[in-house]
Design an enzyme around this catalytic site. Sequence first.
Site, PDB file in Angstrom:
ATOM      1  N   LYS A  78      -5.653   7.451  -2.436  1.00 60.07           N
ATOM      2  CA  LYS A  78      -6.172   6.269  -3.118  1.00 60.07           C
ATOM      3  C   LYS A  78      -5.839   6.295  -4.606  1.00 60.07           C
ATOM      4  O   LYS A  78      -5.043   7.098  -5.054  1.00 60.07           O
ATOM      5  CB  LYS A  78      -7.680   6.146  -2.881  1.00 60.07           C
ATOM      6  CG  LYS A  78      -8.078   6.063  -1.407  1.00 60.07           C
ATOM      7  CD  LYS A  78      -7.513   4.845  -0.705  1.00 60.07           C
ATOM      8  CE  LYS A  78      -8.262   3.584  -1.040  1.00 60.07           C
ATOM      9  NZ  LYS A  78      -7.823   2.413  -0.237  1.00 60.07           N
ATOM     10  N   HIS A  96      -0.736   0.030  -3.851  1.00 58.76           N
ATOM     11  CA  HIS A  96      -1.152  -1.380  -3.837  1.00 58.76           C
ATOM     12  C   HIS A  96      -0.691  -2.082  -5.113  1.00 58.76           C
ATOM     13  O   HIS A  96      -1.472  -2.717  -5.804  1.00 58.76           O
ATOM     14  CB  HIS A  96      -2.672  -1.492  -3.677  1.00 58.76           C
ATOM     15  CG  HIS A  96      -3.198  -0.802  -2.462  1.00 58.76           C
ATOM     16  ND1 HIS A  96      -2.814  -1.137  -1.186  1.00 58.76           N
ATOM     17  CD2 HIS A  96      -4.073   0.230  -2.330  1.00 58.76           C
ATOM     18  CE1 HIS A  96      -3.422  -0.351  -0.314  1.00 58.76           C
ATOM     19  NE2 HIS A  96      -4.182   0.494  -0.976  1.00 58.76           N
ATOM     20  N   ARG A 131       6.217   1.246   9.591  1.00 59.35           N
ATOM     21  CA  ARG A 131       5.683   2.341   8.797  1.00 59.35           C
ATOM     22  C   ARG A 131       5.726   3.660   9.565  1.00 59.35           C
ATOM     23  O   ARG A 131       5.402   3.717  10.756  1.00 59.35           O
ATOM     24  CB  ARG A 131       4.259   2.018   8.355  1.00 59.35           C
ATOM     25  CG  ARG A 131       4.242   0.992   7.225  1.00 59.35           C
ATOM     26  CD  ARG A 131       2.871   0.438   6.953  1.00 59.35           C
ATOM     27  NE  ARG A 131       1.920   1.471   6.560  1.00 59.35           N
ATOM     28  CZ  ARG A 131       0.685   1.202   6.164  1.00 59.35           C
ATOM     29  NH1 ARG A 131       0.250  -0.047   6.133  1.00 59.35           N
ATOM     30  NH2 ARG A 131      -0.122   2.185   5.810  1.00 59.35           N
ATOM     31  N   GLY A 190      -0.733  -4.748  16.996  1.00 56.88           N
ATOM     32  CA  GLY A 190      -0.377  -3.724  16.021  1.00 56.88           C
ATOM     33  C   GLY A 190      -1.283  -2.512  16.100  1.00 56.88           C
ATOM     34  O   GLY A 190      -2.227  -2.461  16.896  1.00 56.88           O
ATOM     35  N   THR A 215      -0.832 -16.967  16.019  1.00 55.64           N
ATOM     36  CA  THR A 215      -1.058 -17.284  14.606  1.00 55.64           C
ATOM     37  C   THR A 215       0.060 -18.135  14.017  1.00 55.64           C
ATOM     38  O   THR A 215      -0.098 -18.691  12.926  1.00 55.64           O
ATOM     39  CB  THR A 215      -1.197 -15.989  13.773  1.00 55.64           C
ATOM     40  OG1 THR A 215      -0.044 -15.161  13.975  1.00 55.64           O
ATOM     41  CG2 THR A 215      -2.442 -15.228  14.193  1.00 55.64           C
ATOM     42  N   VAL A 261      -9.967  -6.023   7.987  1.00 52.98           N
ATOM     43  CA  VAL A 261      -9.475  -4.651   7.914  1.00 52.98           C
ATOM     44  C   VAL A 261      -8.436  -4.499   6.808  1.00 52.98           C
ATOM     45  O   VAL A 261      -8.358  -3.466   6.146  1.00 52.98           O
ATOM     46  CB  VAL A 261      -8.887  -4.237   9.277  1.00 52.98           C
ATOM     47  CG1 VAL A 261      -8.206  -2.880   9.202  1.00 52.98           C
ATOM     48  CG2 VAL A 261      -9.990  -4.218  10.337  1.00 52.98           C
ATOM     49  N   CYS A 263      -8.111  -6.102   3.862  1.00 46.60           N
ATOM     50  CA  CYS A 263      -8.694  -6.117   2.504  1.00 46.60           C
ATOM     51  C   CYS A 263      -7.662  -6.464   1.436  1.00 46.60           C
ATOM     52  O   CYS A 263      -7.633  -5.866   0.358  1.00 46.60           O
ATOM     53  CB  CYS A 263      -9.341  -4.765   2.175  1.00 46.60           C
ATOM     54  SG  CYS A 263     -10.771  -4.387   3.196  1.00 46.60           S
ATOM     55  N   ASP A 264      -6.833  -7.447   1.722  1.00 48.42           N
ATOM     56  CA  ASP A 264      -5.810  -7.868   0.773  1.00 48.42           C
ATOM     57  C   ASP A 264      -6.363  -8.936  -0.158  1.00 48.42           C
ATOM     58  O   ASP A 264      -5.708  -9.937  -0.459  1.00 48.42           O
ATOM     59  CB  ASP A 264      -4.598  -8.415   1.541  1.00 48.42           C
ATOM     60  CG  ASP A 264      -3.282  -7.981   0.920  1.00 48.42           C
ATOM     61  OD1 ASP A 264      -3.316  -7.269  -0.091  1.00 48.42           O
ATOM     62  OD2 ASP A 264      -2.230  -8.362   1.451  1.00 48.42           O
TER      63      ASP A 264
END
Length: 360
Positions: A78, A96, A131, A190, A215, A261, A263-264
């Site tokens: 973090k 981020h 990723r 995903g 979506t 989830v 959190c953008d």
Amino acid sequence: MGAGPRLWLRHETRATERRAPLVPEDAARLVREGVAITVEESPQRAFPLAEYVRAGCATAPAGSWVDAPEDHYVLGLKELPAEPYALRHRHIFFGHAYKGQAGAAELLRRFEAGGGVLLDLEYLTDDHGRRLAAFGYWAGYMGAVLAVLHRRGALETPLRPLERTEWDALLRAGGDTADDGSALVVGALGRSGRGACDALETAGISPVRWDVAETRDLDREALRGHDLLVNTVLVTTPVPPFLTGADLDAPDRRLSVVADVTCDVDSECNVLPVYDTVTDWEHPVRRLRDGDRPLDMIAVDNLPSLLPVEAGRAFSAELWPQLLRLGDGDGAWFRCLLTFARAAGASAVADRTKEDAHVR
């Protein structure tokens, strides 16, 4: 056995961050391959320092990475502390910093000031953009866990880390008598989506599963018609939002709990622009609408730390083979470096533009 890269595993300054990107078992594998590893002391890390020592790692006081030799890669998860301002090392963590998030430009300026480099773990990908090391499954799992427990009135705060068997037991408790309603997982195919679906199934809830096809042409009325929503979609370019203020106020809204989830929240890529700040372990739930149809948001941005041992081991198992390839000059780490260079260059251009405008 040749000499490998030199790693410095730093202490996480966030008090609720108990994970480690590299666990002792995998540190031992790297040491056997010639990688020198220094591990900082940490009062909260779920993996004892003594286990790293047995793995062949050196130790150092918490926060001493600032004085580490420049040939070390500083490894963490973090955010970095505010000091030192100038960052001179090669840092590996979730920065981020590339999608316009709050503090992103400042972080890039710190690397520019010190001549350091950010190798962002979010952008460590294979040739197809997937990723190579991710906490996604555990983030999705915990997002759904908190949503279910909150809807049942069984969420204890402040949150505290448990093992998966304990979280599963909480999900199963009361499941036969609870009125859970219907649940929707967006991004269900995903990593995060699979974790969310597994948690819901453990709770006795069969979720509706949406992914790209659903979506692409979003049925907003159908989305509002569920009781519980778990969003696990992380986008890299802006798309139409999944929820808006108008949806929250729509008379046909059944939705009462949303777990985001991803959190953008402070990015232009946020698909849920109905809230403006993440929640935390002390206060994991934020009420967005009150009255006779309340709606609550859960947006904890370090969900996997609520089961740090399982999440840490899973992530480390994916990461340690990549750490052997540090300094190879091509491949995934080189792509990370190019991504940083492009972002840092754009940040510098933006800064110069602001300065020019000020001068004029």
